[in-house]
Design an enzyme around this catalytic site. Sequence first.
Site, mmCIF file in Angstrom:
data_model
loop_
_atom_site.group_PDB
_atom_site.id
_atom_site.type_symbol
_atom_site.label_atom_id
_atom_site.label_comp_id
_atom_site.label_asym_id
_atom_site.label_seq_id
_atom_site.Cartn_x
_atom_site.Cartn_y
_atom_site.Cartn_z
ATOM 1 N N HIS A 51 0.840 -1.202 0.000
ATOM 2 C CA HIS A 51 0.000 0.000 0.000
ATOM 3 C C HIS A 51 0.877 1.257 0.000
ATOM 4 C CE1 HIS A 51 -3.749 -2.286 1.687
ATOM 5 N NE2 HIS A 51 -3.338 -2.724 0.506
ATOM 6 N N GLU A 53 1.021 3.888 1.891
ATOM 7 C CA GLU A 53 1.602 4.327 3.164
ATOM 8 C C GLU A 53 2.928 3.608 3.409
ATOM 9 O OE1 GLU A 53 -1.472 3.377 2.506
ATOM 10 O OE2 GLU A 53 -2.926 4.035 4.002
ATOM 11 N N ALA A 157 -20.585 9.005 -30.006
ATOM 12 C CA ALA A 157 -20.265 10.100 -30.927
ATOM 13 C C ALA A 157 -21.535 10.455 -31.679
ATOM 14 C CB ALA A 157 -19.189 9.648 -31.904
ATOM 15 N N ARG A 188 -10.689 3.007 -22.468
ATOM 16 C CA ARG A 188 -10.957 1.568 -22.281
ATOM 17 C C ARG A 188 -9.963 0.959 -21.292
ATOM 18 N NH1 ARG A 188 -11.778 -0.495 -28.547
ATOM 19 N NH2 ARG A 188 -13.856 0.414 -28.845
ATOM 20 N N ASP A 204 -21.177 -3.113 -36.421
ATOM 21 C CA ASP A 204 -19.804 -2.583 -36.406
ATOM 22 C C ASP A 204 -18.729 -3.659 -36.219
ATOM 23 O OD1 ASP A 204 -20.910 -0.112 -36.653
ATOM 24 O OD2 ASP A 204 -20.637 0.485 -34.562
ATOM 25 N N LEU A 208 -13.394 -4.037 -29.272
ATOM 26 C CA LEU A 208 -13.538 -3.539 -27.897
ATOM 27 C C LEU A 208 -12.307 -3.818 -27.041
ATOM 28 C CD1 LEU A 208 -17.294 -4.469 -27.259
ATOM 29 C CD2 LEU A 208 -16.375 -2.357 -28.209
ATOM 30 N N GLY A 287 -25.199 0.706 -28.660
ATOM 31 C CA GLY A 287 -25.643 1.853 -29.414
ATOM 32 C C GLY A 287 -26.732 2.635 -28.686
HETATM 33 N N1 LIG Z 1 -21.858 6.834 -32.772
HETATM 34 C C1 LIG Z 1 -21.564 6.025 -31.773
HETATM 35 O O1 LIG Z 1 -20.909 6.421 -30.815
HETATM 36 C C2 LIG Z 1 -22.012 4.605 -31.811
HETATM 37 C C3 LIG Z 1 -21.567 3.717 -30.833
HETATM 38 C C4 LIG Z 1 -22.042 2.419 -30.875
HETATM 39 C C5 LIG Z 1 -22.924 2.033 -31.857
HETATM 40 N N2 LIG Z 1 -23.301 2.909 -32.797
HETATM 41 C C6 LIG Z 1 -24.249 2.529 -33.849
HETATM 42 O O2 LIG Z 1 -25.473 2.257 -33.191
HETATM 43 C C7 LIG Z 1 -26.200 1.335 -33.972
HETATM 44 C C8 LIG Z 1 -26.784 0.309 -33.054
HETATM 45 O O3 LIG Z 1 -27.607 0.948 -32.084
HETATM 46 P P1 LIG Z 1 -29.045 0.386 -31.750
HETATM 47 O O4 LIG Z 1 -29.706 1.319 -30.844
HETATM 48 O O5 LIG Z 1 -29.715 0.061 -33.040
HETATM 49 O O6 LIG Z 1 -28.736 -1.010 -31.056
HETATM 50 P P2 LIG Z 1 -27.810 -1.460 -29.823
HETATM 51 O O7 LIG Z 1 -28.043 -0.576 -28.681
HETATM 52 O O8 LIG Z 1 -26.418 -1.683 -30.282
HETATM 53 O O9 LIG Z 1 -28.404 -2.913 -29.548
HETATM 54 C C9 LIG Z 1 -29.718 -3.009 -29.131
HETATM 55 C C10 LIG Z 1 -30.056 -4.422 -28.823
HETATM 56 O O10 LIG Z 1 -29.256 -4.892 -27.722
HETATM 57 C C11 LIG Z 1 -30.079 -5.583 -26.788
HETATM 58 N N3 LIG Z 1 -30.202 -4.731 -25.608
HETATM 59 C C12 LIG Z 1 -29.449 -3.659 -25.331
HETATM 60 N N4 LIG Z 1 -29.776 -3.128 -24.147
HETATM 61 C C13 LIG Z 1 -30.768 -3.875 -23.659
HETATM 62 C C14 LIG Z 1 -31.519 -3.823 -22.469
HETATM 63 N N5 LIG Z 1 -31.277 -2.936 -21.520
HETATM 64 N N6 LIG Z 1 -32.473 -4.710 -22.283
HETATM 65 C C15 LIG Z 1 -32.707 -5.636 -23.225
HETATM 66 N N7 LIG Z 1 -32.011 -5.753 -24.367
HETATM 67 C C16 LIG Z 1 -31.046 -4.884 -24.580
HETATM 68 C C17 LIG Z 1 -31.400 -5.799 -27.508
HETATM 69 O O11 LIG Z 1 -31.207 -6.976 -28.256
HETATM 70 P P3 LIG Z 1 -32.435 -7.937 -28.696
HETATM 71 O O12 LIG Z 1 -33.164 -7.179 -29.747
HETATM 72 O O13 LIG Z 1 -31.761 -9.151 -29.190
HETATM 73 O O14 LIG Z 1 -33.257 -8.162 -27.473
HETATM 74 C C18 LIG Z 1 -31.484 -4.583 -28.384
HETATM 75 O O15 LIG Z 1 -32.334 -4.724 -29.487
HETATM 76 C C19 LIG Z 1 -25.242 0.784 -34.995
HETATM 77 O O16 LIG Z 1 -25.561 1.320 -36.248
HETATM 78 C C20 LIG Z 1 -23.890 1.265 -34.558
HETATM 79 O O17 LIG Z 1 -23.039 1.545 -35.642
HETATM 80 C C21 LIG Z 1 -22.879 4.192 -32.815
#
Ligand SMILES: NC(=O)c1ccc[n+]([C@@H]2O[C@H](COP(=O)([O-])OP(=O)(O)OC[C@H]3O[C@@H](n4cnc5c(N)ncnc54)[C@H](OP(=O)(O)O)[C@@H]3O)[C@@H](O)[C@H]2O)c1
Length: 345
Positions: A51, A53, A157, A188, A204, A208, A287
Amino acid sequence: MNVDELFMKKCIDISLNGMGMVSPNPMVGCVIVHENKIVGKGYHKFYGDLHAERHAIDSVSNKDILKNSTLYVNLEPCSHHGKQPPCTDYIKKYDIPKVVIGCNDPHKLVCGNGINELLKNNISITKNVLLNSCRSLNRRFITFHESKRPYIILKFAKSADGYIAPLNQNKPFWMTSKKAKDTVHKWRSQEDAILVGRKTVEKDNPQLTVRNCKGKNPIRILIDRNLKTNKKFLIYNDDAITIIFNEIKSEIIGTNQYIKINFKNTEKEILNKLHENNIQSVLIEGGRDTINHFINKNLWDEARVFNSNHQIHDGIKSPEIFGKPKEIEQFPEEVLEKFTNNAIY
Ligand SMILES: NC(=O)c1ccc[n+]([C@@H]2O[C@H](COP(=O)([O-])OP(=O)(O)OC[C@H]3O[C@@H](n4cnc5c(N)ncnc54)[C@H](OP(=O)(O)O)[C@@H]3O)[C@@H](O)[C@H]2O)c1
């Protein structure tokens, strides 16, 4: 800043050398002050290490002066046997008469016991010096122990016209600069885990992992209720451990750990399981649907939003964080806004 605050600031600064290395322990820095000069210093370097200290006391060459010195430390010294013996014993052994503490340690085995042990031995205590800064420094550790869940950071973003991705996306899509990507890799490396939803993996195919800087890979977490994602996606490779929350099975296959949960109260269930697995922080990288579930339940502590210069025109609407950002930083092609949403500091 008064003198105590100046030395406490030094503890905070040196503790940061342990960032990304000490979890599930907190970041701790310690300085020993004799006649207004720092004569010893140390910090907790990695999980299982001595630690802060102890490092600080060991660094003082003339141990005789410890009897007339003050020990500064950003977190209450421990008084129990863990991976290391109690720090309070080491402080007592060298007759250090005064200890200045930044904040209490909420770990159930410490929680005031360290301070009581020092007081019982007539060691003078000053506490809560730079309290907010010390709590902010260990906000992951403190949230984990006080709220019994990991510290939650949302990251996304957003295009200039308010989208996170094009509507009809058939290949991975980026709208941020190289500098923003490098920053995300650093983030990360600082967290225990990183979480995404099923559709982000399908659209995507993200790895990760930490590749643009040095640092350990976080545990990857995927929410895939019916296990629809193809095992060929990179998230299933063995570069890091992956936890898949689903409602079909609990099973470990290589580096992939399937955990069956009840999807009635999904976010709470997930956070409970992460707490059970000693995961102190999670970076939620998308997403929209995934991030919105956590926003709607008010289960987030920080949000980091890159506002890109680029337009998408027709896409998936970005999540919204309301309120004023706490910090704003200019990047080459975007502006980073940082929001906070908690009362721990
Ligand atoms: N610009 C950015 O920073 C960024 C970052 C990441 C992703 N993206 C983009 O975002 C898009 C995807 O986003 P999205 O909103 O369509 O989908 P998403 O959030 O990636 O995935 C949603 C799916 O995940 C599951 N899920 C997530 N959270 C849940 C919860 N709390 N409870 C139950 N199920 C949950 C469900 O799957 P089921 O339908 O199988 O139940 C839901 O349909 C992509 O086009 C990606 O390129 C952009």
